[in-house]
Design an enzyme around this catalytic site. Sequence first.
Site, PDB file in Angstrom:
ATOM      1  N   HIS A 156       0.835  -1.275  -0.009  1.00 16.78           N
ATOM      2  CA  HIS A 156      -0.057   0.035   0.093  1.00 16.78           C
ATOM      3  C   HIS A 156       0.984   1.236   0.187  1.00 16.78           C
ATOM      4  O   HIS A 156       0.460   2.359   0.202  1.00 16.78           O
ATOM      5  CB  HIS A 156      -0.715   0.119   1.119  1.00 16.78           C
ATOM      6  N   SER A 277      15.493  20.812 -16.199  1.00 16.94           N
ATOM      7  CA  SER A 277      14.363  21.392 -16.386  1.00 16.94           C
ATOM      8  C   SER A 277      14.913  22.674 -17.222  1.00 16.94           C
ATOM      9  O   SER A 277      15.864  23.223 -16.726  1.00 16.94           O
ATOM     10  CB  SER A 277      13.545  21.952 -15.170  1.00 16.94           C
ATOM     11  N   LYS A 283      16.679  20.917 -10.915  1.00 15.62           N
ATOM     12  CA  LYS A 283      16.014  19.818 -11.215  1.00 15.62           C
ATOM     13  C   LYS A 283      16.910  18.706 -12.116  1.00 15.62           C
ATOM     14  O   LYS A 283      17.780  18.961 -12.854  1.00 15.62           O
ATOM     15  CB  LYS A 283      14.739  19.910 -12.047  1.00 15.62           C
ATOM     16  N   GLU A 290      10.186   7.541 -16.787  1.00 15.63           N
ATOM     17  CA  GLU A 290       8.797   8.077 -16.961  1.00 15.63           C
ATOM     18  C   GLU A 290       8.064   7.747 -18.380  1.00 15.63           C
ATOM     19  O   GLU A 290       7.192   7.461 -18.640  1.00 15.63           O
ATOM     20  CB  GLU A 290       8.826   9.605 -16.852  1.00 15.63           C
TER      21      GLU A 290
END
Length: 458
Positions: A156, A277, A283, A290
């Site tokens: 979970h 970024s 970043k 992804e």
Amino acid sequence: MALWGGRFSQMVDQKFKSFNDSLRFDYRLAEQDIIGSVAWSRALVTVGILSELEQQQLAHALNLLLEEVRAAPEAILASDAEDIHSWVEQRLIEKVGNLGKKLHTGRSRNDQVATDLKLWCKIQIANLLSALRQLQQVLVLTAQANKDVIMPGYTHLQRAQPVTFAHWCLAYNEMLSRDESRLQDTLKRLDVSPLGAGALAGTAYAIDREQLAGWLGFATTTRNSLDSVSDRDHVLELLSDAAIGMIHLSRFAEDLIFFNTGEAGFIELSDRVTSGSSLMPQKKNPDALELIRGKCGRVQGALIGMMMTLKGLPLAYNKDMQEDKAGLFDALDTWLDCMHIAALVLDDIQLKRSRCCEAAQQGYANATELADYLVARGIPFREAHHIVGKAVVEAIRQKLPLEALTLAQLQTFSPVIGDDVYSILTLTSCLAQRNVKGGVAPNQVSQAIIDAKQRLMI
Ligand code: ARG
């Protein structure tokens, strides 16, 4: 010139032509179409349609064409041929003249395309199997290099019990070995030649289909000509294999994306597989992972698309089936690419060992140990679970881990708790206790690595 002009008196509408043509995607079947054609020319000798000499001339020209195609496959796209079968025939006729016009005797594009696609699938399965193997090797070697890195295991997405990074790697290795066996199953059912089924009712020339299948490297031949030209089960099966494989990769990607967050901080991804970024200089984004996660969607879409295309189709061949290729090619290319990228990402991963261990220590991941300790002292598990629940609430209130409670404090929950409790609350004890086949105990994981290496022959 189209293959079928005789019956027609009007020119085809250009819009229809580009709607109907499949060369822009089925050019990828060029090698298989040529190889299938060489085999077919040999079959035509056995039934007296071609002489040995004619067959040699055709085979020679087809082999030259094969070399051309291998050197510059995309050059095919410059042609306005309807599909790859027309293209090969046209080029053959250009090379050998009228003799080339004999090749299509007794053959239909229906059994031809079914054969070409199966041959293509067999090659692609070999590529997929080797990418699966390569990724499994990286997983197992990464497991071996990180046997002692303890990190939290989750259910979970809540810290549940401590595990090791090696155990995590081996879990994905299991998924990939099932992907591998699924592909092998697919290959078994696919390895059956449809050539000689003709348009739908079987060729009118008494060729030996088994011999022809053998020349093409198929294990055997199909048993029913109607089914031969209409069967695309192998496309569905391969798409299912890819869909499941991509689901595995998307979960792999998601785990690593989470491990790489500032919040978890268990790993650092290499600069080679991340990007920056345009606005926020701090970043370093996990784009590779992804994209693996994101590309899972189109592969599921290709499977559903093909299922819907085939649903309710009457026997035998229908042009709807031309829609099988674009989705299949894209899905298998995507799966293959994603496996290579996943291996690249994992191979260069940096583990932050102390942060992993620290996180495993937090979150009361050793609460089950305390319950088991009480069970060993005669308390039924359900009751032990309740007692430990109370102890956890108290530890949370004091903002302490369980093992930081004093013996007197622990004894307020159960008098059976003794001084020996602290040794079982350690991470190493938590791991060592799970000493069953497939468990996280270090000796089990070491054995699992040895077994996996043996299976992968590394
Ligand atoms: N381009 C077609 C396909 O991919 C080849 C088979 C065409 N057969 C036909 N009867 N028109 O399915």
